[in-house]
Motif scaffolding. Structure first.
Motif, mmCIF file in Angstrom:
data_model
loop_
_atom_site.group_PDB
_atom_site.id
_atom_site.type_symbol
_atom_site.label_atom_id
_atom_site.label_comp_id
_atom_site.label_asym_id
_atom_site.label_seq_id
_atom_site.Cartn_x
_atom_site.Cartn_y
_atom_site.Cartn_z
ATOM 1 N N LEU A 33 0.822 -1.211 0.000
ATOM 2 C CA LEU A 33 0.000 0.000 0.000
ATOM 3 C C LEU A 33 0.860 1.267 0.000
ATOM 4 N N ARG A 34 1.895 1.247 0.809
ATOM 5 C CA ARG A 34 2.766 2.427 0.871
ATOM 6 C C ARG A 34 3.443 2.681 -0.463
ATOM 7 N N ARG A 43 -6.307 6.686 -1.312
ATOM 8 C CA ARG A 43 -6.261 5.424 -0.598
ATOM 9 C C ARG A 43 -6.980 4.324 -1.409
ATOM 10 N N GLU A 47 -5.477 0.809 -2.876
ATOM 11 C CA GLU A 47 -6.014 -0.533 -2.617
ATOM 12 C C GLU A 47 -6.234 -1.277 -3.926
ATOM 13 N N GLN A 51 -4.520 -4.814 -4.995
ATOM 14 C CA GLN A 51 -5.297 -5.979 -5.452
ATOM 15 C C GLN A 51 -4.822 -6.450 -6.818
ATOM 16 N N PRO B 62 3.995 3.220 11.611
ATOM 17 C CA PRO B 62 3.143 2.044 11.799
ATOM 18 C C PRO B 62 2.707 1.449 10.472
ATOM 19 N N GLU B 63 2.464 0.159 10.483
ATOM 20 C CA GLU B 63 2.014 -0.562 9.288
ATOM 21 C C GLU B 63 0.615 -0.117 8.884
ATOM 22 N N ASP B 64 0.403 -0.135 7.606
ATOM 23 C CA ASP B 64 -0.916 0.102 7.061
ATOM 24 C C ASP B 64 -1.508 -1.274 6.760
ATOM 25 N N SER B 65 -2.816 -1.365 6.605
ATOM 26 C CA SER B 65 -3.344 -2.665 6.186
ATOM 27 C C SER B 65 -4.514 -2.495 5.237
ATOM 28 N N LEU B 66 -4.714 -3.546 4.462
ATOM 29 C CA LEU B 66 -5.757 -3.554 3.443
ATOM 30 C C LEU B 66 -7.126 -3.614 4.117
ATOM 31 N N SER B 67 -8.109 -2.995 3.517
ATOM 32 C CA SER B 67 -9.459 -3.030 4.079
ATOM 33 C C SER B 67 -10.000 -4.460 4.034
ATOM 34 N N ALA B 70 -11.263 -5.458 0.627
ATOM 35 C CA ALA B 70 -10.221 -5.766 -0.357
ATOM 36 C C ALA B 70 -9.660 -7.167 -0.104
ATOM 37 N N ARG B 71 -9.482 -7.515 1.175
ATOM 38 C CA ARG B 71 -8.984 -8.861 1.493
ATOM 39 C C ARG B 71 -9.957 -9.927 1.031
ATOM 40 N N THR B 73 -12.150 -9.678 -1.396
ATOM 41 C CA THR B 73 -12.097 -9.751 -2.864
ATOM 42 C C THR B 73 -10.906 -10.597 -3.316
ATOM 43 N N LEU B 74 -9.779 -10.379 -2.656
ATOM 44 C CA LEU B 74 -8.576 -11.124 -3.036
ATOM 45 C C LEU B 74 -8.732 -12.614 -2.757
ATOM 46 N N LEU B 75 -9.336 -12.924 -1.619
ATOM 47 C CA LEU B 75 -9.514 -14.339 -1.282
ATOM 48 C C LEU B 75 -10.420 -15.011 -2.313
ATOM 49 N N ALA B 77 -10.752 -14.104 -5.417
ATOM 50 C CA ALA B 77 -9.949 -14.241 -6.642
ATOM 51 C C ALA B 77 -8.999 -15.426 -6.529
ATOM 52 N N PHE B 78 -8.451 -15.611 -5.327
ATOM 53 C CA PHE B 78 -7.532 -16.734 -5.108
ATOM 54 C C PHE B 78 -8.265 -18.060 -5.296
ATOM 55 N N ARG B 79 -9.493 -18.135 -4.787
ATOM 56 C CA ARG B 79 -10.274 -19.373 -4.930
ATOM 57 C C ARG B 79 -10.623 -19.638 -6.390
ATOM 58 N N TRP B 81 -8.812 -18.646 -8.912
ATOM 59 C CA TRP B 81 -7.572 -18.657 -9.703
ATOM 60 C C TRP B 81 -7.517 -19.942 -10.528
#
Lengths: 208, 84
Positions: A33-34, A43, A47, A51, B62-67, B70-71, B73-75, B77-79, B81
């Protein structure tokens, strides 16, 4: 799970191991992301880039040749996707942008013709009295984030990869496809600007 | 003596070389000039310390993280794949 080496990680992904995939997404998406934010404005767009990068990683897995660490290779894919997105947004990256001029405002130094101290500090940097751990409070972090956002994209990219994410200079040169010299120039300029932003903020904050 | 140390590398030159100094990319001669200047110039020592502090703080953001969306959606897509 963190103990898996690159070969085992890739084998697990090929075997459709969802736990491994989710763990990787959780652990690496922050850095991704960064890096994306170095190129796209919002933002939400960042994202999207992350993705798309993950999907590209899955599609390209067979092309990974272990010439770098798997994570470094993934971060390189983020750079490619983010740069392409920025090009689409007509904010294309110029690697030579804005590297002219000094690291420090030239008016901070005495002129060349000064009889005793040419080119020395006219306005010396004031010592920061704020303890280092307080430089991570919310307000100071916002100042740092704004300073990073204000950098030209090429500088932001290198600063994020090197200083925020801690990649080695050779990894950064490889995945950003820049020379070592260019990398150091961009990094130095970016660091100088973030330091200057902190200096301005602390001078005001410590004066209160 | 102190004046000579300072004149060999003026402050406005030193500030351009800080990253090369920290990355150990200066020639031995430039490194010696850099350090001679530092030993005589408190303002540049302050500058170098602030520069180092800036780099350290950048490394501790500090670390950022995906919403969660979004996670998810990715999962999916992984299934989906495709196997090849």
């Amino acid at each position: 799970m963190t103990a898996l080496d690159d070969g085992a990680l890739i084998a697990a992904l090929r075997a459709r191991d969802e736990d491994v995939f989710c763990d990787l997404v959780a652990r690496w998406s922050g850095a991704m992301l960064r890096i994306a934010r170095a190129h796209v404005m919002t933002r939400a767009a960042a994202e999207d880039v992350v993705q798309e990068a993950w999907l590209t990683v899955l599609k390209s897995l067979d092309r990974f040749e272990h010439r770098s660490a798997f994570r470094t290779w993934v971060l390189g894919i983020v750079i490619n996707v983010a740069r392409a997105r920025a090009r689409d947004e007509r904010k294309s990256l110029r690697l030579d942008e804005d590297v002219q001029g000094g690291s420090v405002d030239p008016s901070r130094f005495l002129p060349a013709e000064h009889p005793r101290w040419p080119h020395h500090w006219a306005t010396e940097p004031a010592k920061w009295r704020t303890p280092e751990q307080d430089l991570l409070d919310d307000e100071t972090r916002a100042v740092i984030a704004a300073a990073i956002d204000a950098l030209p994209a090429a500088q932001r990219e290198v600063l994020v990869l090197r200083d925020v994410e801690g990649l080695s200079s050779s990894d950064v040169c490889n995945i950003a496809r820049i020379t070592d010299t260019n990398q150091r120039v961009l990094l130095h300029r970016a660091r100088s600007r973030v330091r200057a932003a902190l200096e301005r903020y602390l001078a005001a904050a410590e004066a209160v | 003596m102190i004046g000579e140390n300072l004149a060999e590398m003026p402050c406005n030159e030193l500030v351009e070389l800080v990253t090369e100094y920290l990355e150990d990319r200066l020639s031995p001669q430039d490194r010696a000039r850099f350090e001679a200047h530092l030993s005589a110039c408190e303002a540049c020592r302050t500058y170098l310390e602030q520069f180092r502090q800036t780099v350290r703080v950048l490394g501790r953001l500090p670390e950022d993280s995906l919403s969660p969306q979004a996670r998810e959606t990715l999962l999916r897509a992984f299934r989906d794949w495709p196997r090849h």
